[in-house]
Design a protein around this motif. Structure first.
Motif, PDB file in Angstrom:
ATOM      1  N   ARG A  30       0.766  -1.101   0.161  1.00 24.26           N
ATOM      2  CA  ARG A  30      -0.055   0.192  -0.163  1.00 24.26           C
ATOM      3  C   ARG A  30       0.636   1.379  -0.148  1.00 24.26           C
ATOM      4  NH1 ARG A  30      -2.947  -3.549   3.063  1.00 24.26           N
ATOM      5  NH2 ARG A  30      -2.212  -2.905   5.141  1.00 24.26           N
ATOM      6  N   LYS A  31       1.894   1.327   0.838  1.00 21.62           N
ATOM      7  CA  LYS A  31       2.961   2.297   0.846  1.00 21.62           C
ATOM      8  C   LYS A  31       3.416   2.685  -0.637  1.00 21.62           C
ATOM      9  CE  LYS A  31       6.859   4.052   3.345  1.00 21.62           C
ATOM     10  NZ  LYS A  31       8.036   3.754   2.363  1.00 21.62           N
ATOM     11  N   TRP A  32       4.084   1.624  -1.054  1.00 22.28           N
ATOM     12  CA  TRP A  32       4.828   1.739  -2.422  1.00 22.28           C
ATOM     13  C   TRP A  32       3.571   2.148  -3.672  1.00 22.28           C
ATOM     14  CZ3 TRP A  32       7.954  -3.551  -2.887  1.00 22.28           C
ATOM     15  CH2 TRP A  32       9.095  -3.397  -2.029  1.00 22.28           C
ATOM     16  N   ALA A  33       2.386   1.872  -3.654  1.00 21.48           N
ATOM     17  CA  ALA A  33       1.433   2.088  -4.439  1.00 21.48           C
ATOM     18  C   ALA A  33       1.163   3.574  -4.271  1.00 21.48           C
ATOM     19  CB  ALA A  33       0.109   1.138  -4.365  1.00 21.48           C
ATOM     20  N   ALA A  34       0.964   3.982  -2.926  1.00 25.88           N
ATOM     21  CA  ALA A  34       0.560   5.471  -2.728  1.00 25.88           C
ATOM     22  C   ALA A  34       1.825   6.321  -3.066  1.00 25.88           C
ATOM     23  CB  ALA A  34       0.457   5.618  -1.102  1.00 25.88           C
ATOM     24  N   GLU A  35       2.902   5.795  -2.802  1.00 22.61           N
ATOM     25  CA  GLU A  35       4.116   6.623  -3.576  1.00 22.61           C
ATOM     26  C   GLU A  35       4.356   6.681  -4.905  1.00 22.61           C
ATOM     27  OE1 GLU A  35       6.861   5.777   0.624  1.00 22.61           O
ATOM     28  OE2 GLU A  35       7.327   4.506  -1.167  1.00 22.61           O
ATOM     29  N   GLY A  36       3.687   5.682  -5.541  1.00 22.88           N
ATOM     30  CA  GLY A  36       3.710   5.731  -7.059  1.00 22.88           C
ATOM     31  C   GLY A  36       4.940   4.900  -7.357  1.00 22.88           C
ATOM     32  N   ARG A  37       5.485   4.005  -6.537  1.00 25.80           N
ATOM     33  CA  ARG A  37       6.578   3.209  -7.118  1.00 25.80           C
ATOM     34  C   ARG A  37       6.351   1.782  -8.076  1.00 25.80           C
ATOM     35  NH1 ARG A  37      11.115   4.192  -3.708  1.00 25.80           N
ATOM     36  NH2 ARG A  37      10.692   5.393  -1.840  1.00 25.80           N
ATOM     37  N   LEU A  38       5.204   1.353  -7.999  1.00 19.84           N
ATOM     38  CA  LEU A  38       4.871   0.053  -8.464  1.00 19.84           C
ATOM     39  C   LEU A  38       4.580   0.288  -9.927  1.00 19.84           C
ATOM     40  CD1 LEU A  38       2.301  -1.403  -6.166  1.00 19.84           C
ATOM     41  CD2 LEU A  38       4.758  -1.501  -5.931  1.00 19.84           C
ATOM     42  N   VAL A  39       5.650  -0.469 -10.568  1.00 20.02           N
ATOM     43  CA  VAL A  39       5.603  -0.567 -12.457  1.00 20.02           C
ATOM     44  C   VAL A  39       4.900  -1.790 -12.493  1.00 20.02           C
ATOM     45  CG1 VAL A  39       6.758  -0.594 -14.374  1.00 20.02           C
ATOM     46  CG2 VAL A  39       7.384   0.993 -12.613  1.00 20.02           C
ATOM     47  N   SER A  40       3.536  -2.088 -12.702  1.00 22.89           N
ATOM     48  CA  SER A  40       2.880  -3.332 -12.983  1.00 22.89           C
ATOM     49  C   SER A  40       3.002  -3.580 -14.363  1.00 22.89           C
ATOM     50  CB  SER A  40       1.222  -2.907 -12.709  1.00 22.89           C
ATOM     51  OG  SER A  40       0.553  -4.025 -12.859  1.00 22.89           O
ATOM     52  N   PHE A  41       3.507  -5.064 -14.593  1.00 21.02           N
ATOM     53  CA  PHE A  41       3.696  -5.442 -15.885  1.00 21.02           C
ATOM     54  C   PHE A  41       3.544  -6.944 -15.992  1.00 21.02           C
ATOM     55  CE2 PHE A  41       7.075  -7.033 -18.738  1.00 21.02           C
ATOM     56  CZ  PHE A  41       6.869  -6.399 -20.020  1.00 21.02           C
ATOM     57  N   CYS A  42       2.866  -7.337 -16.952  1.00 19.03           N
ATOM     58  CA  CYS A  42       2.858  -8.969 -17.269  1.00 19.03           C
ATOM     59  C   CYS A  42       3.674  -9.061 -18.381  1.00 19.03           C
ATOM     60  CB  CYS A  42       1.451  -9.319 -17.403  1.00 19.03           C
ATOM     61  SG  CYS A  42       1.328 -11.231 -17.883  1.00 19.03           S
ATOM     62  N   PRO A  43       4.844  -9.699 -18.535  1.00 20.17           N
ATOM     63  CA  PRO A  43       5.648 -10.201 -19.507  1.00 20.17           C
ATOM     64  C   PRO A  43       4.569 -10.888 -20.618  1.00 20.17           C
ATOM     65  CG  PRO A  43       6.944 -10.503 -17.501  1.00 20.17           C
ATOM     66  CD  PRO A  43       5.603 -10.087 -17.051  1.00 20.17           C
ATOM     67  N   GLU A  44       4.086 -11.943 -20.191  1.00 18.75           N
ATOM     68  CA  GLU A  44       3.216 -12.746 -21.283  1.00 18.75           C
ATOM     69  C   GLU A  44       2.247 -11.910 -21.814  1.00 18.75           C
ATOM     70  OE1 GLU A  44       1.721 -16.347 -19.145  1.00 18.75           O
ATOM     71  OE2 GLU A  44       3.707 -16.387 -17.936  1.00 18.75           O
ATOM     72  N   LEU A  45       1.718 -11.163 -21.223  1.00 18.20           N
ATOM     73  CA  LEU A  45       0.634 -10.319 -22.034  1.00 18.20           C
ATOM     74  C   LEU A  45       1.386  -9.387 -22.948  1.00 18.20           C
ATOM     75  CD1 LEU A  45      -2.354  -9.220 -19.633  1.00 18.20           C
ATOM     76  CD2 LEU A  45      -2.137 -11.013 -21.256  1.00 18.20           C
ATOM     77  N   ALA A  46       2.723  -8.639 -22.496  1.00 18.05           N
ATOM     78  CA  ALA A  46       3.315  -7.940 -23.419  1.00 18.05           C
ATOM     79  C   ALA A  46       3.825  -8.451 -24.854  1.00 18.05           C
ATOM     80  CB  ALA A  46       4.504  -7.412 -22.772  1.00 18.05           C
ATOM     81  N   VAL A  47       3.750  -9.703 -24.663  1.00 19.69           N
ATOM     82  CA  VAL A  47       3.962 -10.632 -26.266  1.00 19.69           C
ATOM     83  C   VAL A  47       2.923 -10.977 -26.753  1.00 19.69           C
ATOM     84  CG1 VAL A  47       6.651 -10.738 -25.523  1.00 19.69           C
ATOM     85  CG2 VAL A  47       5.077 -12.540 -25.093  1.00 19.69           C
ATOM     86  N   GLY A  48       1.581 -10.807 -26.299  1.00 14.84           N
ATOM     87  CA  GLY A  48       0.531 -11.302 -26.933  1.00 14.84           C
ATOM     88  C   GLY A  48      -0.199 -12.449 -26.598  1.00 14.84           C
ATOM     89  N   PHE A  49       0.303 -13.130 -25.251  1.00 14.63           N
ATOM     90  CA  PHE A  49      -0.351 -14.067 -24.760  1.00 14.63           C
ATOM     91  C   PHE A  49      -1.839 -13.811 -24.608  1.00 14.63           C
ATOM     92  CE2 PHE A  49       3.604 -16.374 -24.148  1.00 14.63           C
ATOM     93  CZ  PHE A  49       3.234 -17.456 -24.639  1.00 14.63           C
ATOM     94  N   PRO A  50      -2.930 -14.487 -24.603  1.00 15.60           N
ATOM     95  CA  PRO A  50      -4.330 -13.995 -24.271  1.00 15.60           C
ATOM     96  C   PRO A  50      -4.507 -14.462 -22.939  1.00 15.60           C
ATOM     97  CG  PRO A  50      -4.411 -16.333 -25.255  1.00 15.60           C
ATOM     98  CD  PRO A  50      -2.885 -15.818 -25.404  1.00 15.60           C
ATOM     99  N   VAL A  51      -5.491 -14.004 -22.306  1.00 16.50           N
ATOM    100  CA  VAL A  51      -6.349 -14.383 -21.104  1.00 16.50           C
ATOM    101  C   VAL A  51      -7.682 -15.094 -21.432  1.00 16.50           C
ATOM    102  CG1 VAL A  51      -6.883 -13.429 -18.799  1.00 16.50           C
ATOM    103  CG2 VAL A  51      -4.797 -12.569 -20.010  1.00 16.50           C
ATOM    104  N   PRO A  52      -8.256 -16.290 -21.036  1.00 18.90           N
ATOM    105  CA  PRO A  52      -7.069 -17.071 -20.455  1.00 18.90           C
ATOM    106  C   PRO A  52      -6.238 -17.584 -21.534  1.00 18.90           C
ATOM    107  CG  PRO A  52      -9.189 -18.028 -20.862  1.00 18.90           C
ATOM    108  CD  PRO A  52      -9.348 -16.726 -21.282  1.00 18.90           C
ATOM    109  N   ARG A  53      -5.026 -18.548 -20.974  1.00 19.81           N
ATOM    110  CA  ARG A  53      -4.322 -19.043 -21.854  1.00 19.81           C
ATOM    111  C   ARG A  53      -3.808 -20.395 -21.305  1.00 19.81           C
ATOM    112  NH1 ARG A  53      -2.282 -14.561 -19.706  1.00 19.81           N
ATOM    113  NH2 ARG A  53      -0.654 -14.666 -18.120  1.00 19.81           N
TER     114      ARG A  53
END
Length: 170
Positions: A30-53
């Motif tokens: 929660r602290k990191w989120a409030a500070e804007g530190r979190l960089v949310s990233f899904c490597p699998e989605l970034a290369v085109g995998f679908p949800v679900p997969r």
């Protein structure tokens, strides 16, 4: 302010292979989120995998072997998706972050264990392909259940960082 790469499925986004997420309930998160530190990233989605997969596992070796062309990542059907997992790992290392907190058990993000390649539910010590690539590039990787250790490492990094070279908030 140093940034923290986090698996996209942590904290609520239902983007895992089976359309689930991994909840995180922690004052550190929660602290990191409030500070804007979190960089949310899904490597699998970034290369085109679908949800679900389809589920995928490392077969014939470790994540290091996958990166070094000595093992593969296959879906339960047998389809070889190694090239996509290598591409996903390259995308992860492109993030401008100080450390990573990744969901454990994933063939991409696992930091302490992964599945054994038999699609039987058995896990073994090891890392996912993106987690291995991040470590090779000097980015410390922690499992989602190691937030205290990650916070201590981040605090130590900030104590030793030159403020003039630190990433500035958005």
């Amino acid at each position: 302010m140093l940034k923290v790469l986090v698996s996209g499925c942590l904290g609520g986004a239902a983007i895992r292979f089976n359309e689930t997420s991994v909840p995180v309930s922690s004052p550190i998160w929660r602290k990191w989120a409030a500070e804007g530190r979190l960089v949310s990233f899904c490597p699998e989605l970034a290369v085109g995998f679908p949800v679900p997969r389809p589920p995928a596992e490392i077969v014939g070796g470790s994540a290091a072997d996958v990166l070094d062309s000595g093992a593969w990542v296959r879906e339960a059907s047998g389809r070889d998706v190694t090239h996509l997992f290598r591409a996903a790992s390259r995308r992860a290392i492109d993030a401008d972050v100080a450390l990573a907190v990744l969901v454990d058990g994933s063939p991409t993000c696992g930091s302490s264990y992964v599945h054994d390649g038999t699609f039987s539910g058995v896990t073994v010590p090891g890392r996912g392909v993106a987690a291995e690539a991040l470590r090779r590039h000097g980015i410390p990787v922690f499992a989602h259940h190691e937030l205290e250790q990650a916070a201590a490492a981040l605090a130590e990094m900030e104590r030793h960082s030159d403020p003039s070279t630190m990433t500035r908030p958005g």
